[in-house]
Design a protein around this motif. Structure first.
Motif, PDB file in Angstrom:
ATOM      1  N   SER A  44       0.807  -1.287  -0.018  1.00  0.00           N
ATOM      2  CA  SER A  44       0.028   0.049  -0.041  1.00  0.00           C
ATOM      3  C   SER A  44       0.984   1.440   0.025  1.00  0.00           C
ATOM      4  O   SER A  44       0.429   2.212  -0.536  1.00  0.00           O
ATOM      5  CB  SER A  44      -1.189  -0.161   1.083  1.00  0.00           C
ATOM      6  N   ASP A  45       2.037   1.189   0.356  1.00  0.00           N
ATOM      7  CA  ASP A  45       3.230   2.361   0.554  1.00  0.00           C
ATOM      8  C   ASP A  45       3.390   2.680  -1.026  1.00  0.00           C
ATOM      9  O   ASP A  45       3.395   3.865  -1.535  1.00  0.00           O
ATOM     10  CB  ASP A  45       4.181   2.041   1.228  1.00  0.00           C
ATOM     11  N   MET A  46       3.418   1.690  -1.888  1.00  0.00           N
ATOM     12  CA  MET A  46       3.848   1.715  -3.258  1.00  0.00           C
ATOM     13  C   MET A  46       2.783   2.294  -3.872  1.00  0.00           C
ATOM     14  O   MET A  46       2.780   3.241  -4.896  1.00  0.00           O
ATOM     15  CB  MET A  46       4.106   0.681  -4.002  1.00  0.00           C
ATOM     16  N   ILE A  47       1.483   1.796  -3.663  1.00  0.00           N
ATOM     17  CA  ILE A  47       0.194   2.413  -4.448  1.00  0.00           C
ATOM     18  C   ILE A  47       0.039   3.724  -3.888  1.00  0.00           C
ATOM     19  O   ILE A  47      -0.333   4.580  -4.723  1.00  0.00           O
ATOM     20  CB  ILE A  47      -0.894   1.517  -3.746  1.00  0.00           C
ATOM     21  N   GLU A  48       0.286   4.153  -2.573  1.00  0.00           N
ATOM     22  CA  GLU A  48       0.017   5.561  -2.255  1.00  0.00           C
ATOM     23  C   GLU A  48       1.067   6.473  -3.050  1.00  0.00           C
ATOM     24  O   GLU A  48       0.695   7.471  -3.116  1.00  0.00           O
ATOM     25  CB  GLU A  48       0.359   5.664  -0.678  1.00  0.00           C
ATOM     26  N   ARG A  49       2.317   5.867  -3.093  1.00  0.00           N
ATOM     27  CA  ARG A  49       3.280   6.631  -3.673  1.00  0.00           C
ATOM     28  C   ARG A  49       3.032   7.194  -5.064  1.00  0.00           C
ATOM     29  O   ARG A  49       3.073   8.052  -5.392  1.00  0.00           O
ATOM     30  CB  ARG A  49       4.711   6.019  -3.595  1.00  0.00           C
ATOM     31  N   PHE A  50       2.573   6.101  -5.712  1.00  0.00           N
ATOM     32  CA  PHE A  50       2.293   6.298  -7.303  1.00  0.00           C
ATOM     33  C   PHE A  50       1.160   7.065  -7.159  1.00  0.00           C
ATOM     34  O   PHE A  50       1.029   7.816  -8.153  1.00  0.00           O
ATOM     35  CB  PHE A  50       2.026   4.856  -7.933  1.00  0.00           C
ATOM     36  N   LEU A  52       4.158   5.117 -15.151  1.00  0.00           N
ATOM     37  CA  LEU A  52       3.733   5.313 -14.037  1.00  0.00           C
ATOM     38  C   LEU A  52       2.381   4.515 -13.859  1.00  0.00           C
ATOM     39  O   LEU A  52       1.947   4.046 -12.602  1.00  0.00           O
ATOM     40  CB  LEU A  52       3.229   6.971 -13.479  1.00  0.00           C
ATOM     41  N   ARG A  53       1.345   4.634 -14.916  1.00  0.00           N
ATOM     42  CA  ARG A  53       0.321   3.906 -14.720  1.00  0.00           C
ATOM     43  C   ARG A  53       0.364   2.545 -14.648  1.00  0.00           C
ATOM     44  O   ARG A  53      -0.302   1.843 -14.079  1.00  0.00           O
ATOM     45  CB  ARG A  53      -0.692   4.216 -16.086  1.00  0.00           C
ATOM     46  N   PHE A  54       1.371   1.929 -15.418  1.00  0.00           N
ATOM     47  CA  PHE A  54       1.600   0.469 -15.167  1.00  0.00           C
ATOM     48  C   PHE A  54       2.255   0.192 -14.200  1.00  0.00           C
ATOM     49  O   PHE A  54       1.775  -0.870 -13.488  1.00  0.00           O
ATOM     50  CB  PHE A  54       2.709   0.081 -16.179  1.00  0.00           C
ATOM     51  N   SER A  55       3.188   0.947 -13.392  1.00  0.00           N
ATOM     52  CA  SER A  55       3.445   0.863 -12.059  1.00  0.00           C
ATOM     53  C   SER A  55       2.317   0.737 -11.078  1.00  0.00           C
ATOM     54  O   SER A  55       2.287  -0.011 -10.004  1.00  0.00           O
ATOM     55  CB  SER A  55       4.531   1.484 -11.707  1.00  0.00           C
ATOM     56  N   LEU A  56       1.358   1.686 -11.031  1.00  0.00           N
ATOM     57  CA  LEU A  56       0.292   1.841 -10.243  1.00  0.00           C
ATOM     58  C   LEU A  56      -0.508   0.541 -10.396  1.00  0.00           C
ATOM     59  O   LEU A  56      -1.034   0.064  -9.374  1.00  0.00           O
ATOM     60  CB  LEU A  56      -0.490   3.159 -10.368  1.00  0.00           C
ATOM     61  N   GLY A  57      -0.838   0.128 -11.757  1.00  0.00           N
ATOM     62  CA  GLY A  57      -1.848  -1.003 -12.187  1.00  0.00           C
ATOM     63  C   GLY A  57      -1.373  -2.135 -11.398  1.00  0.00           C
ATOM     64  O   GLY A  57      -2.129  -3.043 -11.023  1.00  0.00           O
ATOM     65  N   ASN A  58       0.059  -2.319 -11.645  1.00  0.00           N
ATOM     66  CA  ASN A  58       0.621  -3.755 -11.320  1.00  0.00           C
ATOM     67  C   ASN A  58       0.844  -3.614  -9.414  1.00  0.00           C
ATOM     68  O   ASN A  58       0.289  -4.765  -8.899  1.00  0.00           O
ATOM     69  CB  ASN A  58       2.350  -3.451 -11.695  1.00  0.00           C
ATOM     70  N   ALA A  59       0.965  -2.633  -9.050  1.00  0.00           N
ATOM     71  CA  ALA A  59       0.968  -2.467  -7.518  1.00  0.00           C
ATOM     72  C   ALA A  59      -0.441  -2.886  -6.911  1.00  0.00           C
ATOM     73  O   ALA A  59      -0.603  -3.710  -6.240  1.00  0.00           O
ATOM     74  CB  ALA A  59       1.242  -1.198  -6.924  1.00  0.00           C
ATOM     75  N   LEU A  60      -1.393  -2.257  -7.775  1.00  0.00           N
ATOM     76  CA  LEU A  60      -2.918  -2.673  -7.290  1.00  0.00           C
ATOM     77  C   LEU A  60      -2.987  -4.027  -7.505  1.00  0.00           C
ATOM     78  O   LEU A  60      -3.828  -4.910  -6.588  1.00  0.00           O
ATOM     79  CB  LEU A  60      -3.895  -1.510  -8.050  1.00  0.00           C
ATOM     80  N   ALA A  61      -2.865  -4.576  -8.873  1.00  0.00           N
ATOM     81  CA  ALA A  61      -3.150  -5.958  -8.943  1.00  0.00           C
ATOM     82  C   ALA A  61      -2.387  -6.938  -8.187  1.00  0.00           C
ATOM     83  O   ALA A  61      -3.026  -7.971  -7.624  1.00  0.00           O
ATOM     84  CB  ALA A  61      -2.711  -6.453 -10.442  1.00  0.00           C
ATOM     85  N   ASP A  72      -1.647  -6.299  -5.068  1.00  0.00           N
ATOM     86  CA  ASP A  72      -2.295  -5.916  -3.824  1.00  0.00           C
ATOM     87  C   ASP A  72      -3.486  -6.614  -3.684  1.00  0.00           C
ATOM     88  O   ASP A  72      -4.554  -6.573  -2.575  1.00  0.00           O
ATOM     89  CB  ASP A  72      -2.451  -4.594  -3.370  1.00  0.00           C
ATOM     90  N   GLY A  73      -4.092  -7.223  -4.862  1.00  0.00           N
ATOM     91  CA  GLY A  73      -5.401  -7.814  -4.718  1.00  0.00           C
ATOM     92  C   GLY A  73      -6.661  -7.012  -5.285  1.00  0.00           C
ATOM     93  O   GLY A  73      -7.818  -7.316  -5.443  1.00  0.00           O
ATOM     94  N   GLN A  74      -6.227  -5.788  -5.855  1.00  0.00           N
ATOM     95  CA  GLN A  74      -7.174  -4.761  -5.995  1.00  0.00           C
ATOM     96  C   GLN A  74      -7.149  -4.839  -7.717  1.00  0.00           C
ATOM     97  O   GLN A  74      -7.043  -3.853  -8.461  1.00  0.00           O
ATOM     98  CB  GLN A  74      -6.889  -3.411  -5.579  1.00  0.00           C
ATOM     99  N   LYS A  75      -7.423  -5.914  -8.344  1.00  0.00           N
ATOM    100  CA  LYS A  75      -7.593  -6.114  -9.752  1.00  0.00           C
ATOM    101  C   LYS A  75      -8.529  -5.239 -10.451  1.00  0.00           C
ATOM    102  O   LYS A  75      -8.154  -4.621 -11.401  1.00  0.00           O
ATOM    103  CB  LYS A  75      -7.600  -7.629  -9.952  1.00  0.00           C
ATOM    104  N   GLU A  76      -9.912  -5.117  -9.709  1.00  0.00           N
ATOM    105  CA  GLU A  76     -10.645  -4.146 -10.742  1.00  0.00           C
ATOM    106  C   GLU A  76      -9.931  -2.755 -10.735  1.00  0.00           C
ATOM    107  O   GLU A  76     -10.361  -2.165 -11.665  1.00  0.00           O
ATOM    108  CB  GLU A  76     -11.958  -4.184  -9.830  1.00  0.00           C
ATOM    109  N   ALA A  77      -9.524  -2.149  -9.540  1.00  0.00           N
ATOM    110  CA  ALA A  77      -8.912  -0.755  -9.666  1.00  0.00           C
ATOM    111  C   ALA A  77      -7.760  -0.641 -10.614  1.00  0.00           C
ATOM    112  O   ALA A  77      -7.471   0.305 -10.929  1.00  0.00           O
ATOM    113  CB  ALA A  77      -8.412  -0.540  -8.205  1.00  0.00           C
TER     114      ALA A  77
END
Length: 112
Positions: A2-8, A21-30, A32-37
């Motif tokens: 979640s620190d990475m998600i928050e940073r991105f 940046l969008r890829f990195s945020l999408g990867n961090a969310l996925a 983290d189990g937040q696949k829909e997001a």
């Protein structure tokens, strides 16, 4: 994670925007189990850079994981063509695996 998600997200909120940046945020969310997001960020990464093989691959995998086989198959087909044209054969091979999984999901849906 979640620190990475928050940073991105803070970078994005601060006005930065790029395919990476969008890829990195999408990867961090996925991850983290937040696949829909993750989906809209991966789609935006591809709007910004349609040749981003890793984004095609992660979007395809995420769609398969979310059991959206038609969207996953379409993404795989486009991503495989782009990755192959770029010579990114590993990404193309991985998307072929995701395409097989999507076809199995479609077949299972027809029998249900």
């Amino acid at each position: 994670m979640s620190d990475m998600i928050e940073r991105f997200q803070n970078m994005l909120d601060g006005g930065q925007d790029s395919a990476m940046l969008r890829f990195s945020l999408g990867n961090a969310l996925a991850t983290d189990g937040q696949k829909e997001a993750a989906i809209p960020h991966l789609e935006r990464a591809l709007e910004l850079d349609g040749g981003y093989s890793a984004a095609w691959k992660l979007l395809a995998k995420t769609l398969v994981d979310l059991e959206r086989p038609q969207a996953a198959l379409s993404t795989c087909e486009r991503g495989i063509a782009i990755a192959t044209d770029k010579g990114d054969l590993q990404a193309a091979k991985e998307m072929e695996v995701y395409a097989k999984r999507a076809r199995k999901q479609l077949d299972a849906g027809e029998g249900a």
